[in-house]
Motif scaffolding. Structure first.
Motif, PDB file in Angstrom:
ATOM      1  N   UNK B  59      -1.107   2.389  -2.228  1.00 26.28           N
ATOM      2  CA  UNK B  59       0.047   3.021  -2.864  1.00 26.28           C
ATOM      3  C   UNK B  59       0.408   4.256  -2.052  1.00 26.28           C
ATOM      4  N   UNK B  60       1.656   4.337  -1.640  1.00 27.60           N
ATOM      5  CA  UNK B  60       2.053   5.440  -0.768  1.00 27.60           C
ATOM      6  C   UNK B  60       3.141   6.275  -1.428  1.00 27.60           C
ATOM      7  N   UNK B  75      -2.508   3.199   9.108  1.00 23.73           N
ATOM      8  CA  UNK B  75      -3.876   2.873   8.684  1.00 23.73           C
ATOM      9  C   UNK B  75      -3.844   2.152   7.325  1.00 23.73           C
ATOM     10  N   UNK B  76      -2.989   2.622   6.441  1.00 28.12           N
ATOM     11  CA  UNK B  76      -2.850   1.975   5.131  1.00 28.12           C
ATOM     12  C   UNK B  76      -2.341   0.544   5.288  1.00 28.12           C
ATOM     13  N   UNK B  81      -3.852  -5.134   1.572  1.00 30.61           N
ATOM     14  CA  UNK B  81      -3.161  -6.412   1.434  1.00 30.61           C
ATOM     15  C   UNK B  81      -1.748  -6.231   0.948  1.00 30.61           C
ATOM     16  N   UNK B  82      -1.614  -5.437  -0.081  1.00 34.86           N
ATOM     17  CA  UNK B  82      -0.307  -5.208  -0.681  1.00 34.86           C
ATOM     18  C   UNK B  82       0.009  -3.731  -0.538  1.00 34.86           C
ATOM     19  N   UNK B 145       6.846  -3.032   3.759  1.00 35.85           N
ATOM     20  CA  UNK B 145       6.476  -2.626   2.407  1.00 35.85           C
ATOM     21  C   UNK B 145       6.630  -3.829   1.484  1.00 35.85           C
ATOM     22  N   UNK B 146       5.668  -4.039   0.588  1.00 40.18           N
ATOM     23  CA  UNK B 146       5.723  -5.205  -0.297  1.00 40.18           C
ATOM     24  C   UNK B 146       6.447  -4.914  -1.607  1.00 40.18           C
TER      25      UNK B 146
END
Ligand code: SF4
Lengths: 493, 182
Positions: B59-60, B75-76, B81-82, B145-146
C-alpha cells in the motif's frame, strides 16, 4: 555540549553507517554516523531528507483556502495546522471568534492532543519501553504489544479513537476536517454527539491516568537508566497563559535557559521574529532555529510536552496538576532535562487534555449558534498554537485581493532540530562509541529521536526547487558523483 | 503454529504524502486487532523493518518527489504481488504537486537565501540528501499500479472494506457512501 560531533575533521576516511528510514516516527528522516577504524563515533547527524514547498505554493491562493490546504502538511496533527492557520486568519479578518467558537476549537484541539499523544505513546514508542530498546525487531511494534500486553494496546487504541471522534464531531472529518473558518466555526456540537462523548469521557480520563501510572512505573523501575539516557541540558520554549498556566491553545511565549533562568516571558507571539531566527545547514532541509539573544551556537532550545510541563507554573486541571507536581519533585523542583522524561510529560498532557474535554463538555456554549465574528481586514496575521509536538508558528501576509503573498511556518519539529541532533550525539557517545554496531544498538538512536515525537512530515514543508539532476552510481550502488544543475542550465559538481 | 497457513503479508509506505492515509488506516480503531489476526506487517512506518521483503499486498501513500521515493516505490513494486495507490497524493500528486508549476529554483532561494529570519544562508546540498525531482509524480507514472483507493484520505471504512476483500481473495467493492474524492 556534544556539538563537536556535528562535523568530523576528516570525513573521507571514515566508515559510514546509515539508519534509513528512521522508523516509528511520522515522516521521513535518516541518521548518518561516521566512525573511525576503532569504531569511535566522529560525526552523527539527523537529516531531514524531503521538502515540499508549502510556503511558496500557497502564494497567490485566497487566504480562506489556506487553513484547509495546510492541513495536508500532516495527517497526524492536521488540526494543529488548521488551527494555527485559522488563528492567523482571525487576525486577518480582524475578529476574535465568539466564545462558543473558541470553546469548540479548544475542544477539537484537546481531541487532537489526546489522539496524537496516544498514537505516539502506545503505537509508536511503548514497544521500546516495554520490551527493551534492543528487543527483537519483530516484537517492537503495535502487533507485538497487542500480543503481549493486550490491555495496554486496547486502551491506546481506545484513547486514540475517542480523540479522533472529538475531532470528527467538531470538524466534520477525522483527518483534514473543515469546521474551522476565519473568525469562528462553521458548526456547533450536536446534542447527540455531546451525549456520546459524555458517556465515554470518564473512562477516557481513567485510561489516561493509567497511562501516566504506566510511564511512572517504567521510570521507577529503571530510574538511573531513564535519567541518564541521552541526557543533556537545554533551554525550553512554550506558550503559557497570562497567569503562567499551561494553555495549549493560546498564550504568550516564555523561554527559560538550561539553569531555569527566564530568557523572555509574556512575549506577544506576533513578534516571534524579534526573538527567534533560523540557521541553514547544508546537510538538512530543516532549518535550525535559535533564540537571538543567546546566539547561533548557544541559542537552541526544546519545545513540546517536556518544555510545556517544565515551563508552566501550574496545569489548570486537578489530576494533571497533581501529576505535574510529582514530576517536578522527581527532579527536586527543577526543570527536568532527561530525554525520556518527554514521555512522562506527554502522558501528563494527555491526562490534562482528557480532563479539559470533560470540563468543556459540560458547557452549553458548545451547542450555541453564535459562531462567527467579522471585523476589519488586516494584511498580516500570525497564529501560534501548542501543537502536540510543540510550538507551531504560522505567519501570513495577504494583498488587497485577499491572496497570500508571503508565508512563514516554523513547526514544532523544526524547533527541536538541534535538540534531536544533540540527543543522538549523546546516545552515540554513551552506547555506540567504540562498539560493534548491531541493529539493537542502532535502535537506541531511534529511541532518542522518538522521544521527541518528531513529525517529519510537518518538518518538510519548506520548499525547494530541484536544482539537482544527475547522480552517478557505480556497479555496487555507491555514489560516485553528484552533479547539480542550476536553474540557468549550468552544472556544478 | 507450524502447520498454520502463512498469513497474508502487507507492507505500507509513505512517499510524498502527509501520513493522513496511514492515520485513516489506524482509524479502523478496534478492527486493527482483527486485521492483525489476519495479516502480518512487513515494512510499514509502524514496524522497524526498513526494506520491504516479499509481500502479498503493498500500500503506497504519497507521490514521488525525489530519488529516494522512486527507489522505495520500485522496491515495493518488485516485492508486492498487488500494489495499491491509496489517497489522492499517490493517485494524482495532490497538494504536494502544487509545486509542479513553480520555478523551484526561486523557491529554494526564497526559503533558504532570502527569508528575513534566516542566517547562515545557503541552499542545502549534501550527498546524504536524496535528489529531488523537478515535479511530484503520481505513482502510476513510475510503476504499474493494481488498485486506486480515492480520498484525501480515504475514510477508514473504505480502507477496511477494501483490505478485507483483498485479504479474503474477493474483488473489492466499496459502497458509494464511503467513497470520497476530496
Ligand atoms: S491523500 Fe490526503 S491524507 Fe493521504 S497523504 Fe495525501 S494529503 Fe495526506
Amino acid at each position: 555540549m556534544t556539538s563537536e560531533l556535528e562535523t568530523a575533521a576528516n570525513p573521507e576516511k571514515l566508515k559510514r553507517i546509515v539508519i534509513e528510514p528512521v522508523t516509528r516516527v511520522e515522516g521521513h528522516g535518516k541518521v548518518t554516523l561516521l566512525l573511525d577504524e576503532d569504531n569511535r563515533v566522529q560525526q552523527a547527524r539527523f537529516h531531514i531528507v524531503e521538502f515540499r514547498g508549502f510556503e511558496k505554493f500557497i502564494q497567490g491562493r485566497p487566504y480562506t483556502e489556506v487553513p484547509v490546504l495546510v492541513q495536508r502538511l500532516c495527517g497526524i496533527c492536521p488540526v494543529s495546522h488548521n488551527l494555527a492557520a485559522s488563528k492567523a486568519m482571525d487576525v486577518i479578518v480582524g475578529a476574535a471568534p465568539p466564545p462558543a467558537a473558541d470553546k469548540l476549537r479548544r475542544l477539537m484541539h484537546m481531541g487532537q492532543m489526546l489522539q496524537s499523544h496516544a498514537l505516539h505513546f502506545f503505537h509508536l514508542s511503548s514497544p521500546d519501553l516495554l520490551f527493551g530498546f534492543d528487543a527483537e525487531v519483530g516484537k517492537r511494534n503495535i502487533a507485538g504489544l497487542a500480543m503481549q500486553f493486550p490491555d495496554i494496546a486496547r486502551q491506546g487504541v481506545g484513547l486514540r479513537k475517542f480523540g479522533q471522534e472529538v475531532i470528527r464531531m467538531t470538524s466534520g472529518k477525522r483527518v483534514h476536517g473543515t469546521g474551522v473558518i476565519p473568525g469562528g466555526m462553521s458548526k456547533n456540537l450536536s446534542r447527540e454527539d455531546r451525549d456520546w462523548l459524555l458517556a465515554e469521557i470518564d473512562q477516557v480520563v481513567r485510561w489516561s491516568q493509567q497511562a501516566v501510572n504506566l510511564i511512572k512505573r517504567l521510570y521507577g523501575e529503571h530510574k538511573d537508566f531513564y535519567n541518564n539516557f541521552g541526557y543533556y541540558r537545554s533551554s525550553f520554549m512554550s506558550l503559557v497563559r497570562e497567569d503562567g498556566a499551561m494553555d495549549l491553545y493560546h498564550g504568550n511565549l516564555r523561554a527559560i535557559d538550561d539553569k531555569g533562568q527566564t530568557i523572555f516571558d509574556h512575549v506577544d507571539y506576533s513578534h516571534y521574529g524579534d526573538y527567534i531566527h533560523e540557521e541553514v545547514k547544508s546537510w538538512s532541509y530543516m532549518k535550525f532555529p535559535f533564540i537571538r539573544s543567546q546566539g547561533r551556537e548557544e541559542g537552541w532550545y526544546r519545545v513540546g510536552p517536556l518544555a510545556r510541563v517544565n515551563n508552566c507554573d501550574f496545569i489548570p486541571t486537578p489530576l494533571a496538576e497533581a501529576e505535574r507536581k510529582i514530576f517536578k519533585e522527581y527532579d527536586g523542583g527543577r526543570a527536568s532535562h532527561a530525554t525520556l522524561s518527554f514521555h512522562w510529560a506527554r502522558m501528563i498532557e494527555m491526562l490534562h487534555s482528557a480532563e479539559a474535554i470533560r470540563e468543556l463538555l459540560h458547557d452549553d456554549d458548545l451547542l450555541s449558534d453564535d459562531l462567527v465574528n467579522i471585523g476589519e481586514r488586516q494584511l498580516r496575521g500570525v497564529g501560534v498554537i501548542e501543537a502536540p509536538r510543540g510550538t507551531l508558528i504560522h505567519h501570513y501576509r495577504i494583498n488587497e485581493d485577499e491572496q497570500i503573498v508571503r508565508a512563514n511556518l516554523i513547526v514544532a519539529t523544526t524547533h527541536n532540530n538541534q535538540a534531536m541532533n544533540e540527543a543522538i550525539r549523546q546516545v552515540s557517545l554513551q552506547y555506540l562509541d567504540g562498539q560493534q554496531l548491531t541493529e539493537g544498538l542502532l535502535n537506541y538512536i531511534e529511541v532518542a529521536i522518538r522521544a521527541f515525537d518528531p513529525c517529519l512530515s510537518c518538518a518538510t514543508h519548506a520548499l525547494g526547487k530541484m536544482p539537482l539532476e544527475v547522480e552517478l552510481v557505480d556497479a555496487e550502488g555507491a555514489r560516485v558523483k553528484r552533479i547539480i544543475k542550476d536553474s540557468d542550465g549550468g552544472y556544478r559538481a | 503454529m507450524a502447520d498454520e497457513k502463512p498469513k497474508i503479508r502487507i507492507a505500507t509506505c509513505s512517499l510524498a504524502g502527509c501520513f493522513g492515509c496511514h492515520t485513516s488506516l489506524l482509524d479502523i480503531d478496534e478492527r486493527l486487532f482483527d486485521l492483525m489476526e489476519m495479516v502480518e506487517f512487513d515494512r510499514t512506518p509502524f514496524t522497524d523493518i526498513k526494506h520491504c521483503g516479499p509481500c502479498d499486498i503493498g500500500i503506497v501513500e504519497g507521490g514521488v518527489s525525489n530519488a529516494e521515493n522512486a527507489r522505495v516505490l520500485k522496491e515495493f513494486r518488485e516485492n508486492c504481488n498487488v500494489l495499491v495507490a491509496i489517497g489522492s497524493c499517490a493517485i494524482t500528486g495532490n497538494v504536494p504537486a502544487l509545486r509542479n508549476n513553480i520555478d523551484l529554483w526561486d523557491c529554494f532561494q526564497e526559503v533558504y537565501l532570502y527569508d528575513s529570519g534566516t542566517e547562515g544562508k545557503q541552499i542545502p546540498n549534501d550527498p546524504e540528501l536524496p535528489l529531488p525531482f523537478d515535479k511530484v509524480y503520481p505513482i502510476y507514472e513510475v510503476v504499474k499500479v493494481d488498485y486506486f483507493l480515492h480520498g484525501c484520505p480515504p475514510p477508514a471504512d473504505a480502507i477496511w472494506r477494501f483490505l478485507t476483500a483483498l485479504i479474503q481473495g474477493r474483488e473489492p467493492e466499496i459502497g458509494y457512501e464511503s467513497l470520497r474524492y476530496d
